[in-house]
Motif scaffolding. Structure first.
Motif, PDB file in Angstrom:
ATOM      1  N   TYR A  13      54.358  28.853  71.515  1.00  0.00           N
ATOM      2  CA  TYR A  13      53.061  28.775  72.191  1.00  0.00           C
ATOM      3  C   TYR A  13      51.930  29.315  71.330  1.00  0.00           C
ATOM      4  O   TYR A  13      50.764  29.167  71.669  1.00  0.00           O
ATOM      5  CB  TYR A  13      53.091  29.557  73.503  1.00  0.00           C
ATOM      6  CG  TYR A  13      54.084  29.031  74.507  1.00  0.00           C
ATOM      7  CD1 TYR A  13      53.938  27.764  75.060  1.00  0.00           C
ATOM      8  CD2 TYR A  13      55.164  29.800  74.913  1.00  0.00           C
ATOM      9  CE1 TYR A  13      54.853  27.286  75.975  1.00  0.00           C
ATOM     10  CE2 TYR A  13      56.079  29.321  75.825  1.00  0.00           C
ATOM     11  CZ  TYR A  13      55.915  28.062  76.361  1.00  0.00           C
ATOM     12  OH  TYR A  13      56.814  27.598  77.266  1.00  0.00           O
ATOM     13  N   LEU A  14      52.257  29.976  70.241  1.00  0.00           N
ATOM     14  CA  LEU A  14      51.266  30.653  69.413  1.00  0.00           C
ATOM     15  C   LEU A  14      50.120  29.757  68.944  1.00  0.00           C
ATOM     16  O   LEU A  14      48.955  30.133  69.097  1.00  0.00           O
ATOM     17  CB  LEU A  14      51.945  31.323  68.225  1.00  0.00           C
ATOM     18  CG  LEU A  14      51.051  32.163  67.330  1.00  0.00           C
ATOM     19  CD1 LEU A  14      50.423  33.305  68.116  1.00  0.00           C
ATOM     20  CD2 LEU A  14      51.851  32.713  66.171  1.00  0.00           C
ATOM     21  N   PRO A  15      50.371  28.563  68.399  1.00  0.00           N
ATOM     22  CA  PRO A  15      49.238  27.737  67.944  1.00  0.00           C
ATOM     23  C   PRO A  15      48.258  27.397  69.067  1.00  0.00           C
ATOM     24  O   PRO A  15      47.035  27.446  68.868  1.00  0.00           O
ATOM     25  CB  PRO A  15      49.898  26.472  67.399  1.00  0.00           C
ATOM     26  CG  PRO A  15      51.293  26.878  67.085  1.00  0.00           C
ATOM     27  CD  PRO A  15      51.646  27.951  68.068  1.00  0.00           C
ATOM     28  N   ASN A  16      48.768  27.081  70.250  1.00  0.00           N
ATOM     29  CA  ASN A  16      47.880  26.739  71.373  1.00  0.00           C
ATOM     30  C   ASN A  16      47.077  27.948  71.828  1.00  0.00           C
ATOM     31  O   ASN A  16      45.885  27.837  72.105  1.00  0.00           O
ATOM     32  CB  ASN A  16      48.696  26.187  72.548  1.00  0.00           C
ATOM     33  CG  ASN A  16      49.295  24.841  72.244  1.00  0.00           C
ATOM     34  OD1 ASN A  16      48.773  24.080  71.444  1.00  0.00           O
ATOM     35  ND2 ASN A  16      50.422  24.557  72.860  1.00  0.00           N
ATOM     36  N   ILE A  17      47.708  29.103  71.899  1.00  0.00           N
ATOM     37  CA  ILE A  17      47.002  30.309  72.332  1.00  0.00           C
ATOM     38  C   ILE A  17      45.947  30.700  71.312  1.00  0.00           C
ATOM     39  O   ILE A  17      44.826  31.073  71.683  1.00  0.00           O
ATOM     40  CB  ILE A  17      48.006  31.450  72.580  1.00  0.00           C
ATOM     41  CG1 ILE A  17      48.835  31.107  73.827  1.00  0.00           C
ATOM     42  CG2 ILE A  17      47.301  32.782  72.741  1.00  0.00           C
ATOM     43  CD1 ILE A  17      49.932  32.069  74.152  1.00  0.00           C
ATOM     44  N   ARG A  18      46.262  30.574  70.028  1.00  0.00           N
ATOM     45  CA  ARG A  18      45.256  30.879  68.985  1.00  0.00           C
ATOM     46  C   ARG A  18      44.043  29.971  69.125  1.00  0.00           C
ATOM     47  O   ARG A  18      42.905  30.427  69.042  1.00  0.00           O
ATOM     48  CB  ARG A  18      45.855  30.702  67.597  1.00  0.00           C
ATOM     49  CG  ARG A  18      46.781  31.820  67.193  1.00  0.00           C
ATOM     50  CD  ARG A  18      47.275  31.624  65.815  1.00  0.00           C
ATOM     51  NE  ARG A  18      46.188  31.976  64.890  1.00  0.00           N
ATOM     52  CZ  ARG A  18      46.282  31.969  63.587  1.00  0.00           C
ATOM     53  NH1 ARG A  18      47.408  31.621  63.024  1.00  0.00           N
ATOM     54  NH2 ARG A  18      45.276  32.303  62.840  1.00  0.00           N
ATOM     55  N   ARG A  19      44.287  28.683  69.352  1.00  0.00           N
ATOM     56  CA  ARG A  19      43.198  27.718  69.494  1.00  0.00           C
ATOM     57  C   ARG A  19      42.333  28.059  70.711  1.00  0.00           C
ATOM     58  O   ARG A  19      41.095  28.023  70.646  1.00  0.00           O
ATOM     59  CB  ARG A  19      43.776  26.309  69.629  1.00  0.00           C
ATOM     60  CG  ARG A  19      42.766  25.216  69.412  1.00  0.00           C
ATOM     61  CD  ARG A  19      43.366  23.815  69.370  1.00  0.00           C
ATOM     62  NE  ARG A  19      44.693  23.765  68.778  1.00  0.00           N
ATOM     63  CZ  ARG A  19      45.807  23.382  69.440  1.00  0.00           C
ATOM     64  NH1 ARG A  19      45.747  23.012  70.690  1.00  0.00           N
ATOM     65  NH2 ARG A  19      46.971  23.359  68.841  1.00  0.00           N
ATOM     66  N   VAL A  27      34.473  35.746  70.231  1.00  0.00           N
ATOM     67  CA  VAL A  27      35.659  36.035  69.428  1.00  0.00           C
ATOM     68  C   VAL A  27      35.303  35.835  67.964  1.00  0.00           C
ATOM     69  O   VAL A  27      34.873  34.764  67.553  1.00  0.00           O
ATOM     70  CB  VAL A  27      36.846  35.129  69.828  1.00  0.00           C
ATOM     71  CG1 VAL A  27      38.011  35.345  68.889  1.00  0.00           C
ATOM     72  CG2 VAL A  27      37.248  35.401  71.263  1.00  0.00           C
ATOM     73  N   GLU A  28      35.443  36.893  67.163  1.00  0.00           N
ATOM     74  CA  GLU A  28      35.108  36.812  65.749  1.00  0.00           C
ATOM     75  C   GLU A  28      36.290  36.395  64.901  1.00  0.00           C
ATOM     76  O   GLU A  28      36.141  35.635  63.951  1.00  0.00           O
ATOM     77  CB  GLU A  28      34.607  38.170  65.250  1.00  0.00           C
ATOM     78  CG  GLU A  28      33.238  38.534  65.758  1.00  0.00           C
ATOM     79  CD  GLU A  28      32.764  39.842  65.152  1.00  0.00           C
ATOM     80  OE1 GLU A  28      33.283  40.240  64.087  1.00  0.00           O
ATOM     81  OE2 GLU A  28      31.885  40.454  65.755  1.00  0.00           O
TER      82      GLU A  28
END
Length: 69
Positions: A13-19, A27-28
């Motif tokens: 799920y990491l790529p979707n959550i990062r996006r 968010v910087e």
């Protein structure tokens, strides 16, 4: 600066959550810390602690256990 820590059980799920987090206003930066890789020595110590070590009386016993004889 305020930080938010999110713990995931499934890293798929990491790529979707990062996006999604990047798209939020304010968010910087979004960063994912890399897991520290253990050296071979550290891995061998961990194997010994967790019982992944086997003892054989001699090499013949080892080869028989590995079905090499």
């Amino acid at each position: 600066m305020t930080q938010l820590v999110i713990t995931l059980k499934d890293s798929s799920y990491l790529p979707n959550i990062r996006r999604i987090v990047k798209s939020l206003v304010g968010v910087e930066k979004v960063s994912v810390p890399r897991k520290k890789r253990l050296s071979r020595y550290e891995q061998s110590l961990l194997d010994a602690e967790e019982g992944r070590v086997y003892e054989y009386k001699d090499s013949d016993e080892f080869f028989k256990k590995m079905d090499l004889f």
